[in-house]
Design a protein around this motif. Sequence first.
Motif, PDB file in Angstrom:
ATOM      1  N   TRP A  62       9.804 -46.982 -33.366  1.00 33.57           N
ATOM      2  CA  TRP A  62       9.589 -48.421 -33.202  1.00 33.57           C
ATOM      3  C   TRP A  62       9.287 -48.936 -34.608  1.00 33.57           C
ATOM      4  CZ3 TRP A  62      10.654 -52.363 -30.459  1.00 33.57           C
ATOM      5  CH2 TRP A  62       9.802 -53.404 -30.132  1.00 33.57           C
ATOM      6  N   GLU A  89      11.857 -57.260 -30.787  1.00 35.54           N
ATOM      7  CA  GLU A  89      10.818 -58.280 -30.774  1.00 35.54           C
ATOM      8  C   GLU A  89      10.764 -58.945 -32.147  1.00 35.54           C
ATOM      9  OE1 GLU A  89       8.671 -60.067 -29.373  1.00 35.54           O
ATOM     10  OE2 GLU A  89       8.355 -59.280 -27.356  1.00 35.54           O
ATOM     11  N   LEU A 146       9.425 -53.948 -23.099  1.00 39.98           N
ATOM     12  CA  LEU A 146       8.655 -54.335 -24.273  1.00 39.98           C
ATOM     13  C   LEU A 146       7.954 -55.650 -24.021  1.00 39.98           C
ATOM     14  CD1 LEU A 146      11.061 -55.617 -27.084  1.00 39.98           C
ATOM     15  CD2 LEU A 146      11.725 -55.371 -24.707  1.00 39.98           C
ATOM     16  N   SER A 156       3.169 -52.731 -22.324  1.00 32.32           N
ATOM     17  CA  SER A 156       4.573 -53.071 -22.582  1.00 32.32           C
ATOM     18  C   SER A 156       5.249 -53.719 -21.396  1.00 32.32           C
ATOM     19  CB  SER A 156       5.348 -51.802 -22.944  1.00 32.32           C
ATOM     20  OG  SER A 156       5.442 -50.954 -21.803  1.00 32.32           O
ATOM     21  N   SER A 170       6.028 -44.304 -26.027  1.00 31.37           N
ATOM     22  CA  SER A 170       5.335 -45.586 -26.071  1.00 31.37           C
ATOM     23  C   SER A 170       4.815 -45.805 -27.483  1.00 31.37           C
ATOM     24  CB  SER A 170       4.172 -45.583 -25.070  1.00 31.37           C
ATOM     25  OG  SER A 170       3.323 -46.690 -25.254  1.00 31.37           O
ATOM     26  N   LEU A 172       3.403 -49.002 -30.549  1.00 28.18           N
ATOM     27  CA  LEU A 172       3.033 -50.380 -30.836  1.00 28.18           C
ATOM     28  C   LEU A 172       2.854 -50.563 -32.329  1.00 28.18           C
ATOM     29  CD1 LEU A 172      -0.316 -50.787 -31.558  1.00 28.18           C
ATOM     30  CD2 LEU A 172      -0.433 -49.892 -29.222  1.00 28.18           C
ATOM     31  N   ASN A 216       4.877 -47.828 -17.590  1.00 30.36           N
ATOM     32  CA  ASN A 216       4.266 -48.808 -18.496  1.00 30.36           C
ATOM     33  C   ASN A 216       3.673 -48.097 -19.704  1.00 30.36           C
ATOM     34  OD1 ASN A 216       4.167 -50.112 -15.748  1.00 30.36           O
ATOM     35  ND2 ASN A 216       3.369 -51.811 -16.958  1.00 30.36           N
ATOM     36  N   TYR A 228       2.583 -55.656 -30.488  1.00 34.10           N
ATOM     37  CA  TYR A 228       3.993 -55.672 -30.095  1.00 34.10           C
ATOM     38  C   TYR A 228       4.321 -54.256 -29.625  1.00 34.10           C
ATOM     39  CZ  TYR A 228       3.319 -59.743 -32.972  1.00 34.10           C
ATOM     40  OH  TYR A 228       2.813 -60.907 -33.493  1.00 34.10           O
ATOM     41  N   ALA A 229       4.547 -54.095 -28.323  1.00 33.65           N
ATOM     42  CA  ALA A 229       4.604 -52.758 -27.719  1.00 33.65           C
ATOM     43  C   ALA A 229       5.941 -52.507 -27.042  1.00 33.65           C
ATOM     44  CB  ALA A 229       3.483 -52.596 -26.696  1.00 33.65           C
ATOM     45  N   ILE A 230       6.325 -51.241 -27.032  1.00 33.45           N
ATOM     46  CA  ILE A 230       7.555 -50.834 -26.359  1.00 33.45           C
ATOM     47  C   ILE A 230       7.319 -49.551 -25.577  1.00 33.45           C
ATOM     48  CG2 ILE A 230       8.444 -49.410 -28.272  1.00 33.45           C
ATOM     49  CD1 ILE A 230      11.257 -50.680 -27.478  1.00 33.45           C
ATOM     50  N   THR A 231       8.020 -49.415 -24.479  1.00 36.30           N
ATOM     51  CA  THR A 231       8.119 -48.157 -23.745  1.00 36.30           C
ATOM     52  C   THR A 231       9.609 -47.840 -23.603  1.00 36.30           C
ATOM     53  OG1 THR A 231       6.099 -48.554 -22.500  1.00 36.30           O
ATOM     54  CG2 THR A 231       7.639 -46.965 -21.579  1.00 36.30           C
TER      55      THR A 231
END
Length: 493
Positions: A62, A89, A146, A156, A170, A172, A216, A228-231
Amino acid sequence: MAIFVASMSVVAAFGLVVAPATGASAAIGYVQGASFTVGARTLCTRVDLDSAVGAGDLLVGWFAEYNAAGTVQVSDRVNGAWTRASASETFGAAGGDIALYYVENSLPAPRGLSVHVASSGPAYLEGAVGDYSGVATRGALDQVALAAGFGTAVDSGPTAPVPAGDLVFSSLVTGGSPAGETPGASLGVTYAPRSTVRGGAAYAQDIISGSAGPQNGRATLATPTDWYAITAVFNPSETGPRTALHYAADGSFNGNTYSPGDYGFNLADVGSAWWASHLPAGTKALVYLGLCNGADATFVATVTPYVGNPSVFGYYLYDQPDPTGRYKTQCTAADLKAESDWIHVNDPGRKVFITLMNLGVTQNPSYAGSYEPANTGIDLFGIAPYPCRSELNGCDYSYITKGVAAAEASGIPEADLVPVYQTFGGGLWVDDAGGAYQVPSDSQEQQILATWASVLPAPAFDYVYSWGSQNSDTSLDSSPQLLQVLRRHNQTG
């Protein structure tokens, strides 16, 4: 928004995450990872993975650039440019770019690997990267979710449902210095923290999905800031049969929609010439005929509308024809040969297929005196030893290996056999021991795939029975967990 000002800092880790013992996939291993921030504007930075990267590993990260136009870019000297996922993002109104990049089936780097992160102009760069073994080498990326927010509770949002046993990555990045993170959980499984930087502006964690369902990415920051998070969910290395074509019998069309296509089925059960010409791109037709009277006028009239259609993979002459006449109308090898020969002459290049009737019992199958290439000219033969049954209170996977051995003993080579996976149960069906078929669980279905792979590793296509209900039974289209297992198999197989 607060601008991160931490100096360059990298934290790497080495460990192992073991996938559930399903029998259908290799254990997923966490090899190494690193998080980074660069506190001054720069055009590029380097993130080092110091341990060896194995052939076939997944590399994923990420990555963020702040205060620059364009997109962040990621590459390495071994694999070249990484694949950018569609999910991305920005730092709110401040712009920039935050994106998931990955490499499936990495080339080996026995002395470690430097990952190059670059911006189109001077920018602040940050992110996190991980290296994993045991992940699918094609079709690896399954689902992504996300989200962005402000505070200490990071989430996320949920991915679409996925099976148990997938890698859940996961990560961030933040716009400030949250002073650290505490890993969260997804469906009751707590994330393993993998890498972070001083101040906590970039962080990565992972789990192996413990049960089927949406995943999640959750964590708790020590102090509030914008995050700012993603899975990203990745398929494990699949040991089911490897084939490019996947067939789902019955009920394939809902209005003008080819429903199984959403789950990776690309060999359609077709009964009309119109549908054969209106399939989605990348989907072929297996035309079901159900005829066994030789190449008579009815047969010729039925097949002729399909002749020459490039979307037609082949013809399904008959489902479990009976060579004896004891169980249903007798279907002779000579009649099947006449039909097969007509197709091969008039529509060359198309495959001819039947499923076989077991003339013994499932525990001691026999196809002797039945049909094989020499007496029918047929190209492909499906066998269907459904192993999950009420009298077993589970599944006997030896039914699969016994069925393949019996078919080969009857004169059908391995290359001509097609596996039929059980995806149904209940209803009015009665098995040959007087019991009822049972819908496999997701782990049982994975073991079915693994067992088939041990005897038919690379069939011309594979076959699920059945997409829709045939006899008041529960079928694949109403079994969400099985749908996810088969979707994953179809993507990676």
